[in-house]
Design a protein around this motif. Structure first.
Motif, short mmCIF file in Angstrom:
data_model
loop_
_atom_site.label_atom_id
_atom_site.label_comp_id
_atom_site.label_asym_id
_atom_site.label_seq_id
_atom_site.Cartn_x
_atom_site.Cartn_y
_atom_site.Cartn_z
N THR A 81 0.81 -1.22 0.00
CA THR A 81 0.00 0.00 0.00
C THR A 81 0.84 1.26 0.00
O THR A 81 0.58 2.21 -0.77
CB THR A 81 -0.93 0.00 1.24
OG1 THR A 81 -1.65 -1.24 1.27
CG2 THR A 81 -1.92 1.15 1.16
N PHE A 84 2.29 2.93 -3.13
CA PHE A 84 1.40 3.63 -4.05
C PHE A 84 0.67 4.81 -3.40
O PHE A 84 -0.37 5.24 -3.88
CB PHE A 84 0.37 2.63 -4.61
CG PHE A 84 0.99 1.45 -5.31
CD1 PHE A 84 1.53 1.59 -6.57
CD2 PHE A 84 1.04 0.21 -4.70
CE1 PHE A 84 2.11 0.51 -7.22
CE2 PHE A 84 1.62 -0.88 -5.34
CZ PHE A 84 2.16 -0.72 -6.60
N LYS A 85 1.25 5.33 -2.32
CA LYS A 85 0.61 6.43 -1.59
C LYS A 85 0.26 7.60 -2.51
O LYS A 85 -0.87 8.10 -2.51
CB LYS A 85 1.53 6.89 -0.47
CG LYS A 85 1.01 8.08 0.32
CD LYS A 85 2.02 8.51 1.38
CE LYS A 85 1.55 9.75 2.12
NZ LYS A 85 2.55 10.21 3.13
N PHE A 88 -2.54 6.68 -5.04
CA PHE A 88 -3.87 6.68 -4.41
C PHE A 88 -4.40 8.11 -4.32
O PHE A 88 -5.59 8.38 -4.57
CB PHE A 88 -3.80 6.06 -3.01
CG PHE A 88 -3.92 4.56 -2.99
CD1 PHE A 88 -5.07 3.93 -3.40
CD2 PHE A 88 -2.86 3.79 -2.54
CE1 PHE A 88 -5.19 2.54 -3.37
CE2 PHE A 88 -2.96 2.40 -2.51
CZ PHE A 88 -4.13 1.77 -2.93
N ASP A 135 -6.05 3.68 -11.59
CA ASP A 135 -7.08 2.98 -10.84
C ASP A 135 -7.12 1.50 -11.21
O ASP A 135 -7.31 0.63 -10.35
CB ASP A 135 -8.45 3.61 -11.09
CG ASP A 135 -9.55 2.94 -10.28
OD1 ASP A 135 -9.49 2.99 -9.04
OD2 ASP A 135 -10.47 2.33 -10.89
N LEU A 138 -4.40 -0.29 -9.36
CA LEU A 138 -4.52 -0.40 -7.90
C LEU A 138 -5.76 -1.13 -7.43
O LEU A 138 -5.73 -1.80 -6.39
CB LEU A 138 -4.52 1.01 -7.28
CG LEU A 138 -3.30 1.89 -7.53
CD1 LEU A 138 -3.49 3.24 -6.86
CD2 LEU A 138 -2.03 1.21 -7.03
N SER A 139 -6.86 -1.03 -8.13
CA SER A 139 -8.14 -1.48 -7.61
C SER A 139 -8.34 -2.99 -7.70
O SER A 139 -7.68 -3.69 -8.47
CB SER A 139 -9.29 -0.78 -8.36
OG SER A 139 -9.36 -1.26 -9.70
N GLU A 144 -5.12 -5.21 -8.66
CA GLU A 144 -5.10 -5.35 -7.18
C GLU A 144 -3.78 -4.93 -6.54
O GLU A 144 -3.50 -5.28 -5.40
CB GLU A 144 -5.41 -6.79 -6.75
CG GLU A 144 -6.70 -7.35 -7.25
CD GLU A 144 -6.91 -8.78 -6.76
OE1 GLU A 144 -7.30 -8.95 -5.59
OE2 GLU A 144 -6.67 -9.71 -7.56
N TYR A 145 -2.96 -4.16 -7.22
CA TYR A 145 -1.66 -3.81 -6.67
C TYR A 145 -1.77 -2.96 -5.40
O TYR A 145 -0.84 -2.90 -4.60
CB TYR A 145 -0.80 -3.09 -7.72
CG TYR A 145 -0.02 -4.02 -8.60
CD1 TYR A 145 -0.52 -5.28 -8.94
CD2 TYR A 145 1.23 -3.66 -9.09
CE1 TYR A 145 0.20 -6.14 -9.75
CE2 TYR A 145 1.97 -4.52 -9.91
CZ TYR A 145 1.45 -5.76 -10.23
OH TYR A 145 2.17 -6.62 -11.02
N GLY A 146 -2.88 -2.30 -5.22
CA GLY A 146 -3.06 -1.48 -4.02
C GLY A 146 -3.26 -2.29 -2.76
O GLY A 146 -3.14 -1.76 -1.65
N SER A 147 -3.55 -3.57 -2.89
CA SER A 147 -3.80 -4.40 -1.72
C SER A 147 -2.93 -5.66 -1.65
O SER A 147 -2.90 -6.34 -0.64
CB SER A 147 -5.28 -4.83 -1.68
OG SER A 147 -5.64 -5.51 -2.86
N THR A 480 8.88 3.03 -3.17
CA THR A 480 7.77 3.60 -3.93
C THR A 480 7.77 2.97 -5.31
O THR A 480 8.81 2.47 -5.78
CB THR A 480 7.88 5.13 -4.08
OG1 THR A 480 8.91 5.44 -5.03
CG2 THR A 480 8.21 5.80 -2.74
#
Length: 490
Positions: A81, A84-85, A88, A135, A138-139, A144-147, A480
Motif C-alpha cells: 500500500t 502507491f501512496k 492513491f 485505478d 490499484l483497484s 489489485e496492486y493497491g492491496s 515507492t
C-alpha cells in the motif's frame, strides 16, 4: 484494569496474560533509550573484506555447506500500500498537474514490468485517462496492486516475462542458499489472506525454475502468530476497547517474526527483505558477499565451538583474541575475576546464537545503523539501533547518529544451533526493554500501540554479532513504485 471477561478473551486468543500485563506496565514506564557509546566504523566494530578475503571465505562456505541445511528466510507479509501512496492520492483528486510522483509514473509507464498486463485492460492504454490507468493498476477490479503484498508484484522485465520479488528470491536462493543435497529451502512469512495467491504463484513458477537450475525447491510459509499481538491502550494507559467492549490487540511489527524464526530448523539461515532484489545482470555482488559472509559465519562458529568443546585454558589470552578478531568484549571487571570465573563468563558469552550483518555506507537512508552499546556489566556490544532508540535530545548521541558511516540494509546470516547441535531458544536472547511505542487511532479515537523489539534490533540483542561492510550495490529496496524506474530495476 483487566476484568475476568478480559482474561478469558486473552486466553482464548492465545495470548499470555503475564505478557499482556507486562505490556501495560511498559506503556506506563516507556522504553529506555539505548546507551549508545559511538557508531561502529571500519576497524572499530565493522570488518572490511579484501577481494582475496571474499574469494577465500566464499570457498570456505561452499566447502562447509556440503553437510549443512541452508535456509533463506524472507519476511514477505507486508502489503504494498505505501508503495502507491501518491498514486492513491491522484486517483482521489485526479489532479495530475499537482502530483509530481503520478506524473513520473505516467511518463515512465511503458518501462514498468507490469505494463503489458496493465495494457490488456485497455483498447489503447495511451489514449486512456491517466486516473483510469492508475485505478486499474490499484483497484480490486483491476490488478489489485493497491492491496497485494510486494512479493507478488511484477518488479523486473525479462525477455521471457516479468518477475516478481518472490521469483527473484528463488533465483538468489539457487546461487547462495543451496544446501549440500541440492535443495533450496525458502521460507516466506505471509498474511493469511494472501497465502492462496503465494501458493498459486509458487505452483506456477517452481517447476520452471527447478528445470532451469537443476535443483529442488522446498518452499514453506508461516504467518505472524496472533499470540504475539500486543495490547493497545488509551492515553491513560488503560486497555483500549472496541465498541463491543473487547480489548484491542494489534500486530507487533517484524519483531513478532522472532517466533517464526525460532520454529525453523537449519544450520545457516539467510535473512533478507522481500523488496531488496535486482535483475540478474546486477546480482553478482549479492552472490559474492552473501557467500563470503556465510564463510565468515562458519569460521567464527567453528572457533566458538572449538573453545566450548575443548575448554579454555588461558581465558585472558582467549578474551584478547576474541576482542581483536571478533570485537567480542568482556565485562569491565573481567581482569579481576578468578580464572574459573573468567572461563565461566567466556563460555556464557560464546554459547549464543551468531549473526553476521552486512552494512552499507550511509547514503542518508532512514532507519537503523551499527552502534556500540553499553551493557549492564559495563561491557559494550554491537547492536543495530533504530533512530527511535537514540535520544536525539542529547546532542552527543544525536551527533553519533548524524556522523555514523554505515547503514543497516537488513542483510543477515544466522547460526541458531549450539556446539552440541541443539537449537537455541531464540526468545531467551531478546532484550525486552527495546520495544517501540507509537501513536495510532481507530474509529476516530487515539490510542497507543506497541511493537516488540525489532527482529534485527532488540530481538537479537544478546546474539554474538559481527558487522561487515558490503557494497552499496547490494542494497536496492523498492519503497515507492517509481523506484522501479531506476536503472537498477530495469
Amino acid at each position: 484494569m483487566l476484568n475476568e471477561e478480559d482474561k478469558i478473551f486473552i486466553a482464548e486468543r492465545g495470548s499470555d496474560l503475564s505478557n499482556v500485563e507486562r505490556q501495560i506496565e511498559n506503556f506506563k514506564k516507556g522504553f529506555p533509550y539505548l546507551d549508545v557509546q559511538r557508531a561502529a566504523a571500519v576497524g572499530d566494530g565493522i570488518i572490511h573484506l579484501s577481494e582475496a578475503q571474499v574469494e577465500a571465505l566464499t570457498k570456505e562456505y561452499q566447502e562447509a555447506k556440503a553437510d549443512k541445511k541452508v535456509l533463506k528466510f524472507v519476511p514477505a507479509s507486508g502489503a504494498a500500500t505505501r508503495m502507491f501512496k501518491d498514486l492513491f492520492a491522484f486517483v482521489a483528486d485526479q489532479n495530475l498537474a499537482e502530483n509530481k510522483a503520478a506524473q513520473v509514473f505516467m511518463d515512465g509507464l511503458a518501462d514498468f514490468a507490469f505494463y503489458d498486463e496493465l495494457s490488456s485492460y485497455f483498447e489503447d492504454i495511451n489514449a486512456a485517462p491517466a486516473h483510469e490507468v492508475v485505478d486499474k493498476l490499484l483497484s480490486d477490479e483491476g490488478m489489485e496492486y493497491g492491496s497485494l503484498p510486494k512479493a507478488l508484484l511484477q518488479f523486473h522485465p525479462y525477455e521471457k516475462g516479468a518477475r516478481t520479488p518472490l521469483e527473484e528470491h528463488f533465483v538468489e536462493g539457487v546461487h547462495y542458499a543451496q544446501s549440500g543435497d541440492g535443495v533450496v529451502h525458502l521460507h516466506f512469512t505471509v498474511s493469511p489472506q494472501h497465502l492462496p495467491k503465494f501458493e498459486d504463484l509458487v505452483g506456477k513458477v517452481k517447476p520452471g525454475f527447478e528445470s532451469a537450475f537443476g535443483v529442488t525447491f522446498d518452499i514453506t510459509f508461516s504467518q505472524q502468530k496472533a499470540s504475539t499481538d500486543t495490547i493497545a491502550v488509551d492515553h491513560a494507559n488503560a486497555p483500549f476497547r472496541e465498541d463491543n467492549g473487547t480489548i484491542l490487540f494489534r500486530p507487533a511489527g517484524h519483531g513478532a517474526l522472532l517466533e517464526n524464526l525460532n520454529d525453523l530448523d537449519a544450520d545457516i539461515i539467510f535473512i533478507k527483505n522481500i523488496d531488496n532484489v535486482v535483475p540478474d545482470r546486477l546480482k553478482a555482488d549479492t552472490y559474492a558477499y552473501k557467500q563470503a559472509l556465510a564463510g565468515l559465519l562458519v569460521g567464527y562458529q567453528n572457533e566458538v565451538f572449538g573453545l566450548l568443546k575443548d575448554g579454555i585454558n588461558d581465558p585472558v589470552a582467549v578474551a584478547k583474541q576474541l576482542d581483536e578478531k571478533y570485537f567480542l568484549k568482556t565485562s569491565v571487571g573481567f581482569a579481576d575475576l578468578s580464572k574459573d570465573e573468567q572461563v565461566a563468563e567466556l563460555k556464557t558469552r560464546l554459547n549464543r546464537p551468531i549473526r553476521i550483518c552486512g552494512m552499507v555506507k550511509n547514503t542518508g537512508e532512514p532507519g537503523g545503523g551499527p552502534f556500540w552499546v553499553k551493557e549492564s556489566d559495563g561491557s559494550a556490544s554491537l547492536q543495530i539501533a533504530e533512530t527511535a532508540q537514540i535520544d536525539l535530545e542529547n546532542a552527543e548521541k544525536s551527533a553519533m547518529l548524524k556522523n555514523s558511516t554505515h547503514f543497516n540494509p537488513v542483510d543477515l546470516i544466522c547460526a541458531t544451533k549450539d556446539y552440541q547441535g541443539k537449537k537455541f531458544d531464540l526468545l531467551q536472547y531478546r532484550d525486552d526493554e527495546t520495544g517501540f511505542i507509537t501513536s495510532k487511532s481507530k474509529n476516530g479515537k487515539d490510542l497507543k500501540a506497541m511493537e516488540l523489539p525489532g527482529l534485527w534490533n532488540g530481538a537479537m540483542a544478546k546474539w554474538n554479532t559481527l558487522f561487515v561492510e558490503v557494497p552499496i550495490s547490494t542494497f536496492n529496496p523498492v519503497k515507492t513504485v517509481n523506484d522501479l524506474l531506476k536503472e537498477t530495476h530495469q
